[in-house]
Design a protein around this motif. Sequence first.
Motif, PDB file in Angstrom:
ATOM      1  N   ALA A 154      61.303 -32.097  41.161  1.00 27.14           N
ATOM      2  CA  ALA A 154      60.307 -31.028  41.056  1.00 27.14           C
ATOM      3  C   ALA A 154      60.343 -30.407  39.661  1.00 27.14           C
ATOM      4  CB  ALA A 154      60.560 -29.966  42.117  1.00 27.14           C
ATOM      5  N   GLU A 155      61.539 -30.144  39.145  1.00 22.96           N
ATOM      6  CA  GLU A 155      61.669 -29.579  37.801  1.00 22.96           C
ATOM      7  C   GLU A 155      61.058 -30.496  36.751  1.00 22.96           C
ATOM      8  OE1 GLU A 155      65.694 -28.624  36.866  1.00 22.96           O
ATOM      9  OE2 GLU A 155      65.915 -27.187  38.515  1.00 22.96           O
ATOM     10  N   LEU A 156      61.164 -31.777  36.983  1.00 21.66           N
ATOM     11  CA  LEU A 156      60.663 -32.775  36.044  1.00 21.66           C
ATOM     12  C   LEU A 156      59.166 -33.028  36.192  1.00 21.66           C
ATOM     13  CD1 LEU A 156      63.675 -35.142  36.508  1.00 21.66           C
ATOM     14  CD2 LEU A 156      62.894 -34.380  34.253  1.00 21.66           C
ATOM     15  N   GLY A 157      58.557 -32.442  37.204  1.00 21.95           N
ATOM     16  CA  GLY A 157      57.148 -32.693  37.450  1.00 21.95           C
ATOM     17  C   GLY A 157      56.887 -34.067  38.025  1.00 21.95           C
ATOM     18  N   LEU A 158      57.881 -34.617  38.732  1.00 24.70           N
ATOM     19  CA  LEU A 158      57.748 -35.956  39.296  1.00 24.70           C
ATOM     20  C   LEU A 158      57.524 -35.953  40.799  1.00 24.70           C
ATOM     21  CD1 LEU A 158      60.557 -37.869  37.338  1.00 24.70           C
ATOM     22  CD2 LEU A 158      58.131 -37.588  36.755  1.00 24.70           C
ATOM     23  N   ALA A 159      57.757 -34.808  41.457  1.00 28.49           N
ATOM     24  CA  ALA A 159      57.567 -34.728  42.907  1.00 28.49           C
ATOM     25  C   ALA A 159      57.043 -33.348  43.260  1.00 28.49           C
ATOM     26  CB  ALA A 159      58.876 -35.003  43.645  1.00 28.49           C
ATOM     27  N   ASN A 160      56.232 -33.295  44.296  1.00 31.25           N
ATOM     28  CA  ASN A 160      55.733 -32.008  44.773  1.00 31.25           C
ATOM     29  C   ASN A 160      56.566 -31.541  45.964  1.00 31.25           C
ATOM     30  OD1 ASN A 160      54.831 -33.464  47.021  1.00 31.25           O
ATOM     31  ND2 ASN A 160      52.721 -33.554  46.299  1.00 31.25           N
ATOM     32  N   GLY A 161      56.180 -30.410  46.550  1.00 27.96           N
ATOM     33  CA  GLY A 161      56.926 -29.850  47.661  1.00 27.96           C
ATOM     34  C   GLY A 161      56.907 -30.703  48.909  1.00 27.96           C
ATOM     35  N   ALA A 162      55.947 -31.612  48.986  1.00 30.22           N
ATOM     36  CA  ALA A 162      55.874 -32.527  50.128  1.00 30.22           C
ATOM     37  C   ALA A 162      56.647 -33.819  49.876  1.00 30.22           C
ATOM     38  CB  ALA A 162      54.412 -32.858  50.446  1.00 30.22           C
ATOM     39  N   LYS A 163      57.429 -33.848  48.794  1.00 33.77           N
ATOM     40  CA  LYS A 163      58.251 -35.006  48.431  1.00 33.77           C
ATOM     41  C   LYS A 163      57.396 -36.245  48.172  1.00 33.77           C
ATOM     42  CE  LYS A 163      62.041 -33.097  51.151  1.00 33.77           C
ATOM     43  NZ  LYS A 163      62.951 -33.262  52.300  1.00 33.77           N
ATOM     44  N   GLU A 164      56.283 -36.000  47.481  1.00 32.22           N
ATOM     45  CA  GLU A 164      55.391 -37.083  47.081  1.00 32.22           C
ATOM     46  C   GLU A 164      55.412 -37.221  45.562  1.00 32.22           C
ATOM     47  OE1 GLU A 164      52.015 -36.622  50.574  1.00 32.22           O
ATOM     48  OE2 GLU A 164      51.817 -35.503  48.697  1.00 32.22           O
ATOM     49  N   PRO A 165      55.318 -38.448  45.048  1.00 30.31           N
ATOM     50  CA  PRO A 165      55.342 -38.644  43.588  1.00 30.31           C
ATOM     51  C   PRO A 165      54.102 -38.082  42.915  1.00 30.31           C
ATOM     52  CG  PRO A 165      54.883 -40.706  44.738  1.00 30.31           C
ATOM     53  CD  PRO A 165      55.238 -39.711  45.789  1.00 30.31           C
ATOM     54  N   LEU A 166      54.281 -37.628  41.684  1.00 30.81           N
ATOM     55  CA  LEU A 166      53.195 -37.035  40.920  1.00 30.81           C
ATOM     56  C   LEU A 166      52.785 -37.926  39.754  1.00 30.81           C
ATOM     57  CD1 LEU A 166      54.300 -33.272  40.944  1.00 30.81           C
ATOM     58  CD2 LEU A 166      52.601 -34.412  42.396  1.00 30.81           C
ATOM     59  N   GLU A 167      51.769 -37.515  39.022  1.00 32.31           N
ATOM     60  CA  GLU A 167      51.057 -38.338  38.053  1.00 32.31           C
ATOM     61  C   GLU A 167      51.943 -39.053  37.027  1.00 32.31           C
ATOM     62  OE1 GLU A 167      47.977 -40.349  36.350  1.00 32.31           O
ATOM     63  OE2 GLU A 167      48.071 -39.262  38.264  1.00 32.31           O
ATOM     64  N   PRO A 168      52.974 -38.419  36.453  1.00 30.91           N
ATOM     65  CA  PRO A 168      53.762 -39.144  35.447  1.00 30.91           C
ATOM     66  C   PRO A 168      54.353 -40.463  35.942  1.00 30.91           C
ATOM     67  CG  PRO A 168      54.247 -36.811  35.339  1.00 30.91           C
ATOM     68  CD  PRO A 168      53.401 -37.008  36.565  1.00 30.91           C
ATOM     69  N   LEU A 169      54.583 -40.567  37.253  1.00 32.41           N
ATOM     70  CA  LEU A 169      55.098 -41.819  37.799  1.00 32.41           C
ATOM     71  C   LEU A 169      53.994 -42.837  38.073  1.00 32.41           C
ATOM     72  CD1 LEU A 169      57.847 -40.496  40.231  1.00 32.41           C
ATOM     73  CD2 LEU A 169      58.203 -41.792  38.127  1.00 32.41           C
ATOM     74  N   PHE A 170      52.734 -42.413  37.920  1.00 37.85           N
ATOM     75  CA  PHE A 170      51.606 -43.315  38.115  1.00 37.85           C
ATOM     76  C   PHE A 170      50.972 -43.750  36.793  1.00 37.85           C
ATOM     77  CE2 PHE A 170      51.838 -41.078  42.172  1.00 37.85           C
ATOM     78  CZ  PHE A 170      51.682 -42.106  43.083  1.00 37.85           C
ATOM     79  N   ASP A 171      51.036 -42.886  35.777  1.00 39.01           N
ATOM     80  CA  ASP A 171      50.294 -43.182  34.546  1.00 39.01           C
ATOM     81  C   ASP A 171      51.085 -44.004  33.529  1.00 39.01           C
ATOM     82  OD1 ASP A 171      52.081 -41.418  33.322  1.00 39.01           O
ATOM     83  OD2 ASP A 171      50.632 -39.768  33.142  1.00 39.01           O
ATOM     84  N   GLY A 172      52.306 -44.403  33.891  1.00 41.15           N
ATOM     85  CA  GLY A 172      53.079 -45.261  32.998  1.00 41.15           C
ATOM     86  C   GLY A 172      53.854 -44.530  31.923  1.00 41.15           C
ATOM     87  N   SER A 173      53.859 -43.193  31.955  1.00 42.08           N
ATOM     88  CA  SER A 173      54.560 -42.436  30.914  1.00 42.08           C
ATOM     89  C   SER A 173      56.025 -42.203  31.236  1.00 42.08           C
ATOM     90  CB  SER A 173      53.879 -41.078  30.708  1.00 42.08           C
ATOM     91  OG  SER A 173      53.999 -40.271  31.877  1.00 42.08           O
ATOM     92  N   THR A 174      56.409 -42.425  32.513  1.00 42.91           N
ATOM     93  CA  THR A 174      57.764 -42.085  32.960  1.00 42.91           C
ATOM     94  C   THR A 174      58.317 -43.169  33.867  1.00 42.91           C
ATOM     95  OG1 THR A 174      57.303 -39.709  32.854  1.00 42.91           O
ATOM     96  CG2 THR A 174      59.155 -40.388  34.213  1.00 42.91           C
ATOM     97  N   LYS A 175      59.592 -43.473  33.685  1.00 40.71           N
ATOM     98  CA  LYS A 175      60.334 -44.309  34.617  1.00 40.71           C
ATOM     99  C   LYS A 175      61.478 -43.483  35.183  1.00 40.71           C
ATOM    100  CE  LYS A 175      59.457 -48.873  32.584  1.00 40.71           C
ATOM    101  NZ  LYS A 175      58.767 -49.440  33.741  1.00 40.71           N
ATOM    102  N   LEU A 176      61.649 -43.549  36.483  1.00 43.39           N
ATOM    103  CA  LEU A 176      62.718 -42.825  37.171  1.00 43.39           C
ATOM    104  C   LEU A 176      63.798 -43.821  37.573  1.00 43.39           C
ATOM    105  CD1 LEU A 176      63.934 -40.354  38.622  1.00 43.39           C
ATOM    106  CD2 LEU A 176      62.443 -40.892  40.577  1.00 43.39           C
ATOM    107  N   ILE A 177      65.037 -43.505  37.192  1.00 37.93           N
ATOM    108  CA  ILE A 177      66.166 -44.391  37.465  1.00 37.93           C
ATOM    109  C   ILE A 177      67.238 -43.602  38.191  1.00 37.93           C
ATOM    110  CG2 ILE A 177      67.924 -45.899  36.450  1.00 37.93           C
ATOM    111  CD1 ILE A 177      65.972 -45.997  33.942  1.00 37.93           C
ATOM    112  N   LEU A 178      67.585 -44.029  39.398  1.00 37.14           N
ATOM    113  CA  LEU A 178      68.700 -43.450  40.139  1.00 37.14           C
ATOM    114  C   LEU A 178      69.893 -44.389  40.005  1.00 37.14           C
ATOM    115  CD1 LEU A 178      66.954 -42.279  43.459  1.00 37.14           C
ATOM    116  CD2 LEU A 178      66.971 -41.189  41.208  1.00 37.14           C
ATOM    117  N   LEU A 179      71.048 -43.843  39.657  1.00 38.73           N
ATOM    118  CA  LEU A 179      72.212 -44.665  39.329  1.00 38.73           C
ATOM    119  C   LEU A 179      73.035 -45.084  40.542  1.00 38.73           C
ATOM    120  CD1 LEU A 179      73.467 -42.916  36.063  1.00 38.73           C
ATOM    121  CD2 LEU A 179      72.174 -45.059  36.270  1.00 38.73           C
TER     122      LEU A 179
END
Length: 259
Positions: A21-46
């Motif tokens: 949420a802080e990163l602007g990658l998920a909303n309160g409904a735990k759904e992904p937001l635009e940066p994860l769709f527009d190709g500007s961001t990659k999310l990596i969980l270790l």
Amino acid sequence: MRLVVVGDIHTQEEKLWQSLAELGLANGAKEPLEPLFDGSTKLILLGDLFHAKSRERYNIISGQDRYDEYNPEHVKQAESYQERFLAEVKAFYDKVPEGNMVIIMGNHDFNAISHDQGPLRTDDIAHLEWKKGYGGDLPEDIRTWVESWPYQYSYGDIHFAHVGPRSEHNHYDEAFYLENRRRWIYEDKDFMAETPYKLGVYGHTPVRGGVNVASKGRAILLDTNGHRDEYVYLIIEVNNHDYRLMMRGLFFDEMMPRI
């Protein structure tokens, strides 16, 4: 390109969703937001989404005052909590375009889906969830999904894995625990020089204060999210061949006794 890296979660789901949420990658409904769709961001969980790291945390996820891993009802509650959390992460993952979210296989994840490997321990806790004779069966869709997680990932000349830069660091056989393959971080040696990578980012090794470095400063260790209220994530901004690294979160949370 912005690479967002989150270290070992160990059932502390609120830290994952708070970070996204802080990163602007998920909303309160735990759904992904635009940066994860527009190709500007990659999310990596270790990796290491499974297994709480303390009895206190097991108390919370099982709803017990004192979690007893040898009580079948307690284990069932711990399993149910983690299965629900993993299902939420999977639902989020399934909505993100392919390649924009990567979850790396951790040793606790591997252990949770392994039929043959015995239970792990953390301090005074035995992780008996989904183990024959103690726990139930992990839902097949969750098991199949976890089995698909890679053991390493690279973006350009940045390497991501759960434990370290060598392939044997991330191979979770029985010798992994006998040999303590995290010991490489204490050696005064540049392990990245053996690889084609300029920088390595790894979890697995608990870090107080948010971050530590190894391999002559070329490997970043990122494993804080399993401890109390601490949470941390790493942002890597990639601009041609230059990297800007930024840490965010609560890096240190300690109660000092009064004297």
